[in-house]
Design an enzyme around this catalytic site. Structure first.
Site, PDB file in Angstrom:
ATOM      1  N   ASP A  58     -20.277  14.894  37.684  1.00  0.00           N
ATOM      2  CA  ASP A  58     -20.751  14.084  39.206  1.00  0.00           C
ATOM      3  C   ASP A  58     -18.721  13.895  38.846  1.00  0.00           C
ATOM      4  OD1 ASP A  58     -21.961  11.183  40.764  1.00  0.00           O
ATOM      5  OD2 ASP A  58     -19.623  11.874  40.728  1.00  0.00           O
ATOM      6  N   SER A 124     -16.340  20.897  58.457  1.00  0.00           N
ATOM      7  CA  SER A 124     -17.773  20.900  59.318  1.00  0.00           C
ATOM      8  C   SER A 124     -17.005  20.655  60.473  1.00  0.00           C
ATOM      9  CB  SER A 124     -18.286  19.606  59.269  1.00  0.00           C
ATOM     10  OG  SER A 124     -19.197  19.457  60.464  1.00  0.00           O
ATOM     11  N   TYR A 148     -20.301  10.641  57.741  1.00  0.00           N
ATOM     12  CA  TYR A 148     -20.773  11.671  56.917  1.00  0.00           C
ATOM     13  C   TYR A 148     -19.305  13.020  57.529  1.00  0.00           C
ATOM     14  CZ  TYR A 148     -20.964  16.492  56.995  1.00  0.00           C
ATOM     15  OH  TYR A 148     -20.839  18.175  56.417  1.00  0.00           O
ATOM     16  N   LYS A 152     -15.244  13.534  56.051  1.00  0.00           N
ATOM     17  CA  LYS A 152     -14.441  15.515  56.092  1.00  0.00           C
ATOM     18  C   LYS A 152     -13.635  14.724  56.371  1.00  0.00           C
ATOM     19  CE  LYS A 152     -17.928  18.046  54.397  1.00  0.00           C
ATOM     20  NZ  LYS A 152     -17.685  18.751  52.816  1.00  0.00           N
ATOM     21  N   PHE A 177     -20.039  25.713  61.582  1.00  0.00           N
ATOM     22  CA  PHE A 177     -20.385  25.116  62.892  1.00  0.00           C
ATOM     23  C   PHE A 177     -22.358  24.768  61.981  1.00  0.00           C
ATOM     24  CE2 PHE A 177     -17.737  24.891  66.105  1.00  0.00           C
ATOM     25  CZ  PHE A 177     -16.545  24.617  66.315  1.00  0.00           C
TER      26      PHE A 177
HETATM   27  C1  WQD Z   1     -29.248  21.142  65.916  1.00  0.00           C
HETATM   28  C2  WQD Z   1     -29.693  21.126  67.554  1.00  0.00           C
HETATM   29  C3  WQD Z   1     -30.816  19.119  67.836  1.00  0.00           C
HETATM   30  C4  WQD Z   1     -33.723  18.995  65.065  1.00  0.00           C
HETATM   31  C5  WQD Z   1     -25.882  18.891  62.257  1.00  0.00           C
HETATM   32  C6  WQD Z   1     -24.661  18.276  61.460  1.00  0.00           C
HETATM   33  C7  WQD Z   1     -23.134  18.391  60.983  1.00  0.00           C
HETATM   34  C8  WQD Z   1     -23.784  19.967  60.210  1.00  0.00           C
HETATM   35  C9  WQD Z   1     -24.378  21.036  60.406  1.00  0.00           C
HETATM   36  C10 WQD Z   1     -22.787  19.239  58.484  1.00  0.00           C
HETATM   37  C11 WQD Z   1     -29.561  20.086  68.273  1.00  0.00           C
HETATM   38  C12 WQD Z   1     -32.335  19.608  67.276  1.00  0.00           C
HETATM   39  C13 WQD Z   1     -32.826  19.541  65.368  1.00  0.00           C
HETATM   40  C14 WQD Z   1     -35.338  18.964  65.542  1.00  0.00           C
HETATM   41  C15 WQD Z   1     -34.297  19.395  67.244  1.00  0.00           C
HETATM   42  N1  WQD Z   1     -24.027  19.416  59.116  1.00  0.00           N
HETATM   43  N2  WQD Z   1     -33.275  19.989  66.517  1.00  0.00           N
HETATM   44  N3  WQD Z   1     -35.162  19.104  66.235  1.00  0.00           N
HETATM   45  O1  WQD Z   1     -27.212  18.094  64.638  1.00  0.00           O
HETATM   46  O2  WQD Z   1     -25.962  20.317  65.821  1.00  0.00           O
HETATM   47  O3  WQD Z   1     -24.914  19.305  62.836  1.00  0.00           O
HETATM   48  O4  WQD Z   1     -25.669  19.639  61.814  1.00  0.00           O
HETATM   49  O5  WQD Z   1     -22.000  19.901  57.840  1.00  0.00           O
HETATM   50  O6  WQD Z   1     -23.007  17.718  60.649  1.00  0.00           O
HETATM   51  O7  WQD Z   1     -24.750  17.309  62.546  1.00  0.00           O
HETATM   52  O8  WQD Z   1     -27.433  20.635  63.857  1.00  0.00           O
HETATM   53  O9  WQD Z   1     -29.670  21.241  63.040  1.00  0.00           O
HETATM   54  O10 WQD Z   1     -30.060  19.119  63.171  1.00  0.00           O
HETATM   55  O11 WQD Z   1     -29.848  20.015  65.455  1.00  0.00           O
HETATM   56  O12 WQD Z   1     -33.711  19.778  68.860  1.00  0.00           O
HETATM   57  O13 WQD Z   1     -36.137  18.373  64.556  1.00  0.00           O
HETATM   58  O14 WQD Z   1     -31.220  21.460  67.655  1.00  0.00           O
HETATM   59  O15 WQD Z   1     -30.710  17.926  68.241  1.00  0.00           O
HETATM   60  O16 WQD Z   1     -29.360  20.247  69.087  1.00  0.00           O
HETATM   61  P1  WQD Z   1     -26.671  19.627  64.418  1.00  0.00           P
HETATM   62  P2  WQD Z   1     -29.552  20.280  63.795  1.00  0.00           P
END
Ligand code: WQD
Length: 346
Positions: A58, A124, A148, A152, A177
């Protein structure tokens, strides 16, 4: 050149280890396996035919971190190790501040004490605020809206201050992204514990029959089909971006930030359609309410990485979905289902 990869057993970390080893680097992986599985590293060794040290630790354990640096000739660090679930960070912010910030500070202090000042930091796009203009460029102000993302953002600010205090440091900050996809072999991939927060692992579990249906978080956004638009980038493209960043910081002392994305946006419904094509499986879904904190549109301006790192994404959405599907089919329960012994700890 020996590279320390913190969090190297994780999703992006393990794919980056494959690219590092294939490129001829020697690596040491440090991971506490709190959100990853030793099996991923066993498979990294299989895929590359190369052996490497793995140290279970850790980063908050200063004595262990100092011991690691004193017994190894580390020349640079790629720092992935962090908690990264947005929702969990909202519910338990102190867990995120303690782990992500304290761990990073011990790492940086130890690097400084051993005069190792080359760092690639896993950041991120979540550091960008809601007001960011699309496509988002690196000059946009940061303004993370969850703990979170704030960890970062705070670490980025720590790194800037460190570089200003001692320009002997050389650092590249990579703002991911939406990383998706899996190694072509299907042997390593994204293996979330519990119910997946992110779209693609959830869709993959619906396709394989582990989940009944996808809940789409809102279809009333100002987008082509009302569903959220994101910049999905293949994890192998992302991993290769780390090697380009490593080259850059090895050439000269610098502090630079780069977006790693494709520069293209796909809506949730477009991703569902792509995954249905890739898997040949229906993805049943219902429309639910918007998820708090979600942006309607988020995609990258990737000009800077292209011009300064000579890097750009190469893999398109359909192939990303095919790679995820291959991983999911070969590993219906992720790494847990593997029977192999845990990797020998160094
Ligand atoms: C993508 C799209 C949701 C799940 C996150 C973190 C970001 C990074 C990447 C770490 C959105 C939609 C999702 C579901 C859905 N992580 N969705 N049903 O939120 O863009 O980014 O992951 O660094 O910090 O915020 O990614 O995959 O959660 O969502 O409709 O069950 O899919 O609303 O439009 P996001 P995501």
């Amino acid at each position: 050149m020996t590279i320390l990869v913190t969090g190297g057993a994780g999703y992006i970390g393990s794919h980056t280890c494959v690219e590092l080893l294939n490129e001829g680097y020697d690596i040491i992986v440090a991971d506490n396996f709190s959100n990853s599985h030793p099996e991923s590293l066993k498979r990294v060794a299989e895929l590359t035919g190369r052996l490497f040290s793995v140290v279970k630790l850790d980063l908050q354990d200063r004595e262990q971190v100092e011991d690691l640096f004193s017994h190894n000739e580390i020349e640079a660090v790629i720092h992935f190790a962090a908690f990264k679930a947005v929702g969990e960070s909202v519910e338990n912010p102190l867990k995120y501040y303690q782990n992500n910030l304290a761990g990073t500070m011990v790492l940086l202090e130890t690097m400084n004490n051993f005069n190792i000042k080359k760092l690639v930091f896993s950041s991120s796009a979540t550091v960008y605020g809601k007001e960011a203009r699309m496509p988002i460029s690196e000059i946009e102000h940061t303004g993370a809206v969850n703990p979170y993302g704030r960890t970062k953002q705070m670490i980025e600010e720590m790194l800037i201050d460190l570089y200003k205090s001692d320009p002997a440091w050389s650092m590249a900050v990579l703002r991911y992204f939406n990383p998706i996809g899996a190694h072509k072999s299907g042997r390593i991939g994204e293996d979330p514990s519990g119910i997946p927060n992110n779209l693609l692992p959830y869709i993959a579990q619906v396709a394989i029959g582990r989940r009944d249906q996808l809940i789409i978080h809102g279809d009333d956004y100002e987008t082509k089909d009302g569903t959220g638009i994101r910049d999905y980038i293949h994890v192998v493209d992302l991993a290769k971006g780390h090697l380009k960043a490593l080259e850059k910081i090895s050439l000269q002392c610098t502090y630079e930030t780069y977006n790693l994305g494709t520069g293209k946006g796909y809506s949730v419904l477009e991703v569902v359609a792509a995954f249905q094509r890739a898997s040949g499986r229906p993805i049943p879904y219902t429309i639910g309410s918007r998820r708090s904190g979600d942006l309607s549109i988020c995609y990258a301006d990737v000009t800077k990485a292209k011009t300064e790192l000579d890097w750009q994404s190469t893999i398109e959405m359909d192939e990303m979905c095919e790679d995820i599907w291959r991983w999911q089919q070969q590993n219906p329960e992720g790494y847990e289902s593997s029977t192999s012994t845990a990797i020998k700890e160094a």
